[in-house]
Design an enzyme around this catalytic site. Structure first.
Site, PDB file in Angstrom:
ATOM      1  N   GLU A  87     -26.421  10.456  14.671  1.00 60.63           N
ATOM      2  CA  GLU A  87     -25.600  11.342  15.512  1.00 60.63           C
ATOM      3  C   GLU A  87     -24.102  11.227  15.222  1.00 60.63           C
ATOM      4  O   GLU A  87     -23.364  12.213  15.233  1.00 60.63           O
ATOM      5  CB  GLU A  87     -25.887  11.039  16.997  1.00 60.63           C
ATOM      6  CG  GLU A  87     -25.155  11.905  17.995  1.00 60.63           C
ATOM      7  CD  GLU A  87     -25.626  13.361  18.039  1.00 60.63           C
ATOM      8  OE1 GLU A  87     -26.609  13.694  17.346  1.00 60.63           O
ATOM      9  OE2 GLU A  87     -24.991  14.167  18.751  1.00 60.63           O
TER      10      GLU A  87
ATOM     11  N   HIS B  42      -5.556   1.832   6.788  1.00 60.18           N
ATOM     12  CA  HIS B  42      -6.199   0.941   5.806  1.00 60.18           C
ATOM     13  C   HIS B  42      -6.666  -0.306   6.549  1.00 60.18           C
ATOM     14  O   HIS B  42      -5.870  -0.951   7.245  1.00 60.18           O
ATOM     15  CB  HIS B  42      -5.184   0.563   4.721  1.00 60.18           C
ATOM     16  CG  HIS B  42      -5.670  -0.527   3.804  1.00 60.18           C
ATOM     17  ND1 HIS B  42      -6.939  -0.536   3.259  1.00 60.18           N
ATOM     18  CD2 HIS B  42      -5.057  -1.657   3.320  1.00 60.18           C
ATOM     19  CE1 HIS B  42      -7.082  -1.602   2.499  1.00 60.18           C
ATOM     20  NE2 HIS B  42      -5.970  -2.306   2.531  1.00 60.18           N
TER      21      HIS B  42
ATOM     22  N   CYS C  14       0.819  -1.218   0.000  1.00 65.62           N
ATOM     23  CA  CYS C  14       0.000   0.000   0.000  1.00 65.62           C
ATOM     24  C   CYS C  14       0.852   1.268   0.000  1.00 65.62           C
ATOM     25  O   CYS C  14       0.293   2.378   0.017  1.00 65.62           O
ATOM     26  CB  CYS C  14      -0.934   0.021   1.223  1.00 65.62           C
ATOM     27  SG  CYS C  14      -2.072  -1.355   1.258  1.00 65.62           S
TER      28      CYS C  14
ATOM     29  N   HIS D 175     -12.751  -5.065  -0.938  1.00 66.40           N
ATOM     30  CA  HIS D 175     -11.394  -5.059  -0.388  1.00 66.40           C
ATOM     31  C   HIS D 175     -11.380  -4.444   1.013  1.00 66.40           C
ATOM     32  O   HIS D 175     -11.025  -5.119   1.979  1.00 66.40           O
ATOM     33  CB  HIS D 175     -10.468  -4.285  -1.356  1.00 66.40           C
ATOM     34  CG  HIS D 175      -9.049  -4.169  -0.910  1.00 66.40           C
ATOM     35  ND1 HIS D 175      -8.016  -3.886  -1.767  1.00 66.40           N
ATOM     36  CD2 HIS D 175      -8.473  -4.261   0.306  1.00 66.40           C
ATOM     37  CE1 HIS D 175      -6.875  -3.864  -1.127  1.00 66.40           C
ATOM     38  NE2 HIS D 175      -7.139  -4.079   0.154  1.00 66.40           N
TER      39      HIS D 175
ATOM     40  N   HIS E  60      -9.388  -3.964   6.405  1.00 66.35           N
ATOM     41  CA  HIS E  60     -10.226  -4.862   5.616  1.00 66.35           C
ATOM     42  C   HIS E  60     -11.536  -5.105   6.372  1.00 66.35           C
ATOM     43  O   HIS E  60     -12.068  -6.211   6.369  1.00 66.35           O
ATOM     44  CB  HIS E  60      -9.505  -6.182   5.345  1.00 66.35           C
ATOM     45  CG  HIS E  60      -8.390  -6.073   4.356  1.00 66.35           C
ATOM     46  ND1 HIS E  60      -7.687  -7.158   3.891  1.00 66.35           N
ATOM     47  CD2 HIS E  60      -7.859  -4.983   3.727  1.00 66.35           C
ATOM     48  CE1 HIS E  60      -6.763  -6.746   3.025  1.00 66.35           C
ATOM     49  NE2 HIS E  60      -6.843  -5.433   2.916  1.00 66.35           N
TER      50      HIS E  60
END
Ligand SMILES: CSCCC(=O)C(=O)COP(=O)(O)O
Ligand SMILES: [Zn+2]
Length: 239
Positions: A138, A115, A97, A200, A117
């Site tokens: 809210e 990141h 990534c 993903h 999953h």
């Protein structure tokens, strides 16, 4: 400079980026957000302007600060990856990534990218087409709007009646293949704090790791709620 100098990553300060990446990944694992090596976090050290990145394919909840890569800028060039890192642990390769994290830093000036999953993100990506949308809940008030407070110059958060909109992009076989779509999202929607990658997971960012964590938790809660609302036939945006 040695490529495995520990001084960039060893600190007694629990708020040091290297310590935070490891401790938060352990917490995120416990929430099923980064199981089986998936997911990760990258943080910019605001004092040194260095970027901390996890290794690829490791159990993220078991990482040590000395496993981390350090980057001295955000100009990612896949052909010159070797010149990018000022710290490169032996036997490890940087997260797949990396180009995505560096895109967020470069395009948006943020200081942290998470990141995960998250199954809520994956399931929501199957229920929404181009955007995830939710209003009149809210918890949207924990997320930033595009509006600026004239006094502080900072973004004000959404109001209860506002709609949170998160773009959804299509997944690809390799992480770097998501880069162009992510750049487009950053340029078209510079005020979004997240992008969902269909089937993903999700990338969430913020001006600090503390803010990114708050946004990530809030979005995950809203995604979970939206899935339940859809199951019961309730629109997630109230007219
Ligand atoms: C089963 S993980 C597949 C790769 C991925 O999506 C991810 O988030 C982790 O990539 P990394 O290179 O950081 O291990
Ligand atoms: Zn992933």
């Amino acid at each position: 400079m040695s490529m495995i100098s520990d001084e960039l990553v060893v600190s007694e300060d629990p708020l040091h980026p290297a310590n935070l990446i490891c401790s938060l990944c352990t917490k995120f694992y416990e929430k099923d957000w980064c199981l089986g090596t998936g997911g990760g976090i990258s943080i910019r050290d605001q004092e040194t302007n260095r970027y901390y990145i996890a290794p690829s394919g490791v159990q993220k909840e078991l990482m040590k600060p000395t496993d981390l890569f350090v980057v001295n800028g955000y100009h990612y060039d896949p052909d010159h990856e070797d010149t990018l890192f000022i710290r490169k642990p032996d036997g490890l390769k940087p997260s797949d990534c990396t180009p995505l994290f560096l895109t967020c830093f470069k395009e948006l000036g943020v200081s942290a990218v998470i990141h995960t999953h998250s199954s809520n993100a994956v399931m929501a990506s199957l229920l929404y087409d181009d955007f995830f949308e939710i209003s009149h809940i809210e918890q949207v008030k924990a997320l930033p709007s595009h509006k600026i407070d004239p006094e502080t110059g900072k973004h004000i958060n959404l109001l209860f009646q506002d709609t949170l909109r998160i773009p959804v992009i299509e997944n690809q076989n390799f992480e770097y293949e998501l880069t162009d779509d992510l750049i487009n999202i950053c340029r078209k929607y510079p005020h979004t704090c997240a992008v969902i990658v269909r089937r993903h997971g999700i990338f969430v960012w913020g001006p600090s790791i503390q803010k990114a964590k708050i946004y990530n938790e809030s979005i995950d809660y809203l995604l979970g709620l939206a899935i339940q609302m859809k199951e019961m036939g309730i629109d997630t945006v109230k007219k």
